[in-house]
Write an enzyme that holds these catalytic residues in place. Structure first.
Site, PDB file in Angstrom:
ATOM      1  N   HIS A 188       0.871  -1.179   0.000  1.00 20.81           N
ATOM      2  CA  HIS A 188       0.000   0.000   0.000  1.00 20.81           C
ATOM      3  C   HIS A 188       0.913   1.236   0.000  1.00 20.81           C
ATOM      4  O   HIS A 188       2.034   1.182   0.515  1.00 20.81           O
ATOM      5  CB  HIS A 188      -0.832  -0.049   1.284  1.00 20.81           C
ATOM      6  CG  HIS A 188      -1.913   0.976   1.401  1.00 20.81           C
ATOM      7  ND1 HIS A 188      -1.656   2.270   1.776  1.00 20.81           N
ATOM      8  CD2 HIS A 188      -3.251   0.895   1.230  1.00 20.81           C
ATOM      9  CE1 HIS A 188      -2.805   2.942   1.822  1.00 20.81           C
ATOM     10  NE2 HIS A 188      -3.792   2.126   1.485  1.00 20.81           N
ATOM     11  N   CYS A 210      -4.768   2.546  -3.552  1.00 21.97           N
ATOM     12  CA  CYS A 210      -3.458   2.965  -3.026  1.00 21.97           C
ATOM     13  C   CYS A 210      -2.387   1.946  -3.375  1.00 21.97           C
ATOM     14  O   CYS A 210      -1.495   1.651  -2.572  1.00 21.97           O
ATOM     15  CB  CYS A 210      -3.506   3.218  -1.516  1.00 21.97           C
ATOM     16  SG  CYS A 210      -4.566   4.594  -1.067  1.00 21.97           S
TER      17      CYS A 210
END
Lengths: 408, 154
Positions: free
Chosen positions: A125, A366
């Protein structure tokens, strides 16, 4: 656990789920972004504000000692939940992102040098990538990435190619938020230790979903977000092995983290307090403590089994839809299904789903570099939690089948 | 089925998203603007060739993204070609109004672009519809060279 869990009764603990959205019963499948909160957590926060609210660690009055007790009790609960050696290994943060930044800016600033390697994976992420890019820029360290294979798992057979003695830190996610891959964290930590690398685990997607024990895993740092595991937003945890936390300089300066202050200099408290400058999110910690109690009552193994059952049901249904391709490994995996539909871009599909009362997530999650590598403009993701039902998964599959026809 | 969805994704819009018109690049003598929506990943590469007095002689685009961003850009290129600068500016303004406010009688100048009026019921999608137009606005500002625009400040 002798008796099977009555999941319908558990679902009734979540008042928010009982509502209509756009004239349809809400189906909340965006749990990997944020979970909903049970009454027990909401009540614990309300009780704190209605009865015990004051500042912690400094007032000599009754409310301040109650607030301090509640805050420190929450820390002890989290420590037990994670299998930490002591509550002093638990630092409260705003969430996973802040925990990683704390490690990058304190441990990283002190121990990472020019030429060192920070090893990450291609499935991180942004929160477990950007802070390390910033550290690399400041220190002259280099970033390296363990590749993701076509099946959504890490290239573990060649781990030694990347995990070399120059690696100072190996930071990786426990469960991928877009692929659902569960990484073999204990194995990765063992391999890292063998080359003298410190480990950090991003447990944002795992801490509320399966048993996580830091001593069994053998990690040095582990970070999590409360809001993804039934607690409020704005509270999270950095677990750090005592020895490492002690060796780290403080982060933010201010009240609460000092022993004594003169105009010229100050001395600092021990961990975890030296990392908690200013008045902390006391109510958030109380909420997290209540969430941990709640999850322990359900049992994380039972939660994982329930999530997995819904995920397998969803994957089987998605496979049967024309033009739909599911990402990530099969078999045992995290409770989410990321997929692409040939006929519809993820944003068109999530808009369509929303108009049917179905909350999905569409986009890059993300994970921009990973999406680029996979040559995808993004994916659509359904992510499950223990209060979701098989009937909801069936309804999602109907809505998606309708979308295939609508966008065809 | 929600009527708002049907209004948003009319057949003409879905058609343009699947078979975009004026898809490509103008190699010589054109302004090139790259536009993106960082939060969703929609991207547009717009080429505009201006003639004397700022007339839009030719306009093409390439891009990836959602149906709304791609269809809006495709329809835009069809409507802009051959327009005077004044008309083009007027269309830019009118289109923005169309997707953000309740317009009783959208100007005929917009033609099929009026089919995108349904976007105003979906506030999160306005930036998708505006992406191509933001790139065109930038092209109008500079009239030559290359540039990039983003719906979010870098």
């Amino acid at each position: 656990m002798s008796n099977p869990t009555d999941w319908a009764a558990v679902r009734a603990d979540f008042p928010i789920l009982d509502q209509q959205v756009r004239g349809q019963p809400l189906i909340y499948f965006d749990n990997a972004a944020s979970s909903q909160k049970p009454r027990a957590v909401i009540a614990a926060i309300a009780h704190y504000y209605e009865r015990d609210n004051a500042n912690v660690h400094r007032g000599l009055h009754e409310l301040s000692s109650r607030a301090t007790d509640a805050y420190e009790r929450a820390r002890a609960k989290v420590a037990a939940y994670l299998g930490a050696a002591s509550a002093e290994e638990v630092v409260f943060t705003r969430g996973t992102t802040e925990g990683i930044n704390l490690v990058a800016q304190t441990w990283g600033a002190k121990f990472v040098r020019v030429g060192d390697v920070i090893l990450l994976t291609e499935m991180e992420h942004h929160s477990n990538l950007v802070p390390w890019q910033m550290l690399a820029e400041r220190t002259g360290a280099r970033l390296r990435f363990v590749p993701v294979l076509d099946d959504g798992t890490l290239a573990l057979e060649r781990l030694g190619d990347w995990l070399t003695p120059e690696v100072k830190l190996f930071a990786f996610t426990h469960i991928s938020n877009s692929l659902g891959t569960i990484n073999p964290v204990a194995e990765l930590c063992r391999a890292a230790r063998a080359v003298g690398a410190v480990t950090l685990i991003d447990a944002a997607q795992s801490a509320g979903h399966l048993p996580v024990n830091v001593r069994e895993i053998g990690c040095d740092f582990l970070v999590l977000s409360g809001h993804k595991m039934c607690a409020p937003t704005g509270i999270g945890v950095l677990y750090g092995r005592a020895e490492l936390l002690e060796a780290m300089p403080p982060w933010h300066g201010g009240g609460e983290m000092i022993v004594s202050v003169s105009y010229e200099r100050s001395t600092y408290k021990k961990a975890p307090h030296k990392f908690e400058a200013g008045t902390p999110n006391i109510a958030g910690a109380v909420g997290l403590g209540a969430a941990v109690d709640y999850l322990e009552r359900l049992g994380r193994a039972a939660i994982f089994a329930h999530d997995l059952e819904l995920t397998q049901q969803a994957l089987a249904g998605l496979d049967a839809l024309p033009g739909v391709r599911v990402l990530g490994p099969r078999g045992e995996r995290g409770g989410l299904a990321g997929f692409v539909m040939a006929a519809a871009h993820p944003h068109d599909l999530t808009t369509f789903a929303d108009r049917h009362g179905l909350a999905l997530r569409g986009g890059h999650h993300c994970n921009q570099p990973l999406m680029k590598k996979l040559r995808l403009p993004g994916t659509t993701r359904a992510s499950f939690y223990f209060y979701n039902t098989r009937a909801e998964v069936d309804r999602m599959l109907e809505i998606l089948a309708e979308a295939v026809r609508f966008f065809a | 089925m929600s009527t708002e969805l049907e209004e948003l994704y009319q057949s003409v819009i879905l058609d343009h998203s699947k078979r975009p018109r004026n898809f490509g690049e103008i190699a010589d003598g054109a302004v090139h603007v790259h536009g993106d929506n960082p939060s969703c990943g929609d991207e547009i590469d717009l080429s505009v060739k201006f003639g004397a007095d700022g007339v839009v002689e030719d306009v093409k685009f390439k891009g990836v993204g959602c149906a709304i961003s791609q269809a809006s850009a495709s329809l835009m290129t069809m409507k802009l070609k051959g327009r005077s600068e004044a008309d083009a500016r007027e269309m830019l303004r009118a289109f923005h109004d169309l997707v953000t406010t309740e317009v009783a009688d959208p100007p005929r100048l917009l033609g099929d672009l009026r089919l995108l009026a349904g976007v105003r019921k979906f506030p999160q999608r306005v930036k998708c519809a505006m992406l191509g137009w933001r790139a065109f606005e930038q092209a109008l500002e500079q009239k030559s060279g290359d540039a990039s625009v983003s719906t979010e400040e870098a």
